[in-house]
Design an enzyme around this catalytic site. Structure first.
Site, mmCIF file in Angstrom:
data_model
loop_
_atom_site.group_PDB
_atom_site.id
_atom_site.type_symbol
_atom_site.label_atom_id
_atom_site.label_comp_id
_atom_site.label_asym_id
_atom_site.label_seq_id
_atom_site.Cartn_x
_atom_site.Cartn_y
_atom_site.Cartn_z
ATOM 1 N N LYS A 78 0.850 -1.198 0.000
ATOM 2 C CA LYS A 78 0.000 0.000 0.000
ATOM 3 C C LYS A 78 0.883 1.246 0.000
ATOM 4 C CE LYS A 78 -3.917 1.822 2.741
ATOM 5 N NZ LYS A 78 -4.755 1.566 3.948
ATOM 6 N N SER A 153 -9.688 1.561 3.040
ATOM 7 C CA SER A 153 -8.852 2.330 2.149
ATOM 8 C C SER A 153 -7.808 1.494 1.398
ATOM 9 C CB SER A 153 -8.136 3.432 2.935
ATOM 10 O OG SER A 153 -7.259 2.858 3.888
ATOM 11 N N SER A 177 -9.736 -0.813 7.222
ATOM 12 C CA SER A 177 -9.183 -0.663 5.878
ATOM 13 C C SER A 177 -8.471 -1.863 5.287
ATOM 14 C CB SER A 177 -8.221 0.521 5.835
ATOM 15 O OG SER A 177 -8.958 1.698 5.664
HETATM 16 N N1 GLN Z 1 -13.004 3.736 6.504
HETATM 17 C C1 GLN Z 1 -12.440 4.210 7.738
HETATM 18 C C2 GLN Z 1 -12.106 5.661 7.606
HETATM 19 O O1 GLN Z 1 -12.474 6.221 6.638
HETATM 20 C C3 GLN Z 1 -11.228 3.398 8.082
HETATM 21 C C4 GLN Z 1 -10.054 3.754 7.281
HETATM 22 C C5 GLN Z 1 -8.856 2.952 7.649
HETATM 23 O O2 GLN Z 1 -8.963 1.913 8.303
HETATM 24 N N2 GLN Z 1 -7.707 3.470 7.270
HETATM 25 O O3 GLN Z 1 -11.493 6.246 8.431
#
Ligand code: GLN
Length: 484
Positions: A78, A153, A177
């Site tokens: 990532k 994400s 994420s």
């Molecule tokens: N979807 C969650 C957010 O928008 C988690 C994102 C993540 O785990 N980086 O913060």
């Protein structure tokens, strides 16, 4: 045989027996990338040149009988983990040209085990989002249905694994994420216990919640990846100085008598019918393997999303203060220093990142701190205590990973609140700091994958692996591949 479609353990065997060469694996990976990447767009940077160099090193190591866990295995990373001299953008325009002068601990460990870097994957800008639509560069699409999002994400990593553009990947998980994109893309995603894996070189979003973990094609590959990246790191004081077991040992253990908690707060109105049905079938399957389901209650679950969006945005507002046009990345023109700061941040950050910086700055501001941030921390403690209580009675907790299968591109993009609610089943895990995995547990009528989440006690990834492997071995969901 297409080598890019194999798992880590399958490739390991062929490579160590010298039936195939690392270069051949890389050839097949990039053939696939060339074939599907225009549609899927998993990557921000494709590191073909580096991959062939690493493949040559891997070949040498194997010839000298010095191969180790990942020698010759293509892994995607990532794009919020620092790779020395290789672009690391966090999918943000503010870091569009940032080449880190140092390597993250996780990628250092992958290197020590001989991995091949396939590329740096797309994400929601600074990991803020649930669909990868918030990337500052382009969106990634779900390999199972190109009209759908891959989740987020870590959507690029999950899509790359699902589309066989890499063999395994790393993601990061602050509120879901790793697990939610794994569920949406029909692959395995593990968020380890907070402190299990070093965060050194992971660009910080919310430091008390962020954790790096593997996204893989099956459970045993996740155990191999965790074996590589887990363990104390003097460069990250929040990494735990405790022993790391061999997670592969947990695979194949019986789950007879294992107590699995089913929290009633996770089977609520609004959850997709097919998701609920398949998760209930999965619980039945575990029961048929000897596990004992027990209904449990996590009474503060309803506060998790609100608590998370106070705490995560507060930490983000502080962490993202460093992007000022002076130290890294983008620098916009300004008539004086303050104006340069303002122009840089206005041009460099996308809408969601700005929204979160404003929310977090507000929550931390004097006069509001006690009402928001302090209150959020108190509720976080209650959420953690819920889990402590339940884990007195059960070994693991089983829930859906996400209330719905993958949604359509654009469906929630204009409604941040709807987007935030899609994390309702994953966020509590980060607030409590416990580990959890998502594994495939079925497909909808429209052929979209769904995920089963298994949570464990702090530092008890082994019970998770044991449960996940037992389920996986008695089902065939993980063997399905999207037709692209
Ligand atoms: N979807 C969650 C957010 O928008 C988690 C994102 C993540 O785990 N980086 O913060």
């Amino acid at each position: 045989m297409k080598l890019n479609e194999l798992t880590i353990s399958e490739l390991r065997r062929f490579l160590d027996n010298r039936e195939i060469k690392p270069q051949e694996v890389v050839d097949d990976i990039y053939k696939r990338v060339d074939g599907v990447e225009d549609n899927v767009r998993s990557f921000i940077t494709i590191t073909k040149k580096e991959a062939y160099e690493m493949a040559a090193d891997a070949e040498q190591a194997i010839l000298e009988n010095k191969g180790s866990l990942l020698t010759g295995i293509p892994v995607a990373v990532k794009d919020n983990m620092c790779t020395k001299d290789i672009l690391t953008t966090c999918a943000s325009k503010i870091l569009h040209n940032f080449k880190p002068p140092y390597e993250s601990t996780v990628t250092t460990r992958l290197k020590e085990q001989g991995y091949i870097l396939t590329g740096k994957t797309n994400l929601d800008e600074f990991a803020m989002g649930s669909s990868t639509e918030n990337s500052g560069f382009h969106i990634t699409r779900n390999p199972w249905d190109l009209d759908c999002v891959p989740g987020g994400s870590s959507g690029g990593s999950a899509a790359a694994v699902a589309a066989d553009e890499c063999v395994a990947a790393l993601g990061s998980d602050t509120g879901g994420s790793i697990r939610q994109p794994a569920a949406f893309c029909g692959v395995v995603g593990l968020k380890p216990t907070y402190g299990r894996v070093s965060r050194y070189g992971l660009v910080a979003f919310a430091s008390s919640l962020d954790q790096i973990g593997p996204i893989t094609k099956n459970v045993s590959d996740a155990a191999i990846m965790l074996n590589v990246i887990a363990g104390h790191d003097p460069l990250d004081s929040t990494s735990a100085p405790i022993n790391v077991p061999d997670f592969a040992q947990a695979l194949g253990q019986e789950i007879k008598g294992l107590k699995i908690g089913i929290p009633k707060e996770y089977f609520i109105e609004g959850i997709d019918r097919e998701v609920e049905d398949f998760v209930r079938l999965a619980i039945k399957k575990l029961e048929s393997l000897g596990a004992i389901p027990i209904e449990v209650s996590l009474p503060h679950t309803g506060y998790a999303v609100a608590t998370y969006y106070i705490l995560a945005t507060s930490e983000a507002s502080s962490n993202l203060a460093r992007y000022d046009g002076v130290k890294y990345g983008l620098r916009a023109n300004g008539k004086d220093l303050l104006d340069m700061y303002m122009q840089t941040r206005s041009e460099g950050f996308g809408a969601e990142v700005k929204r979160r910086i404003m929310l977090g700055t507000y929550a931390l501001s004097s006069g509001y701190y006690d009402a928001y941030y302090k209150k959020g921390q108190q509720v976080r403690t209650l959420i953690k205590q819920d889990f402590d209580n339940v884990f007195n009675d059960v070994d693991v907790i089983v829930t859906p990973t996400s209330p719905t299968p993958a949604f359509r591109v654009g469906e929630k993009a204009a409604d941040p609140l709807q987007m935030y609610l899609s994390d309702i089943f994953t966020i509590s895990v980060n607030l409590a700091g416990i580990p959890a995995i998502s594994i495939p547990c079925g497909f909808t009528k429209d052929n979209l994958p769904m995920g089963l989440q298994i949570m464990g006690r702090h530092f008890d990834e082994e019970s998770i692996f044991k449960t996940a492997y037992a389920y996986e071995q008695s089902t065939e969901w993980h063997l399905r591949r999207p037709s692209l």
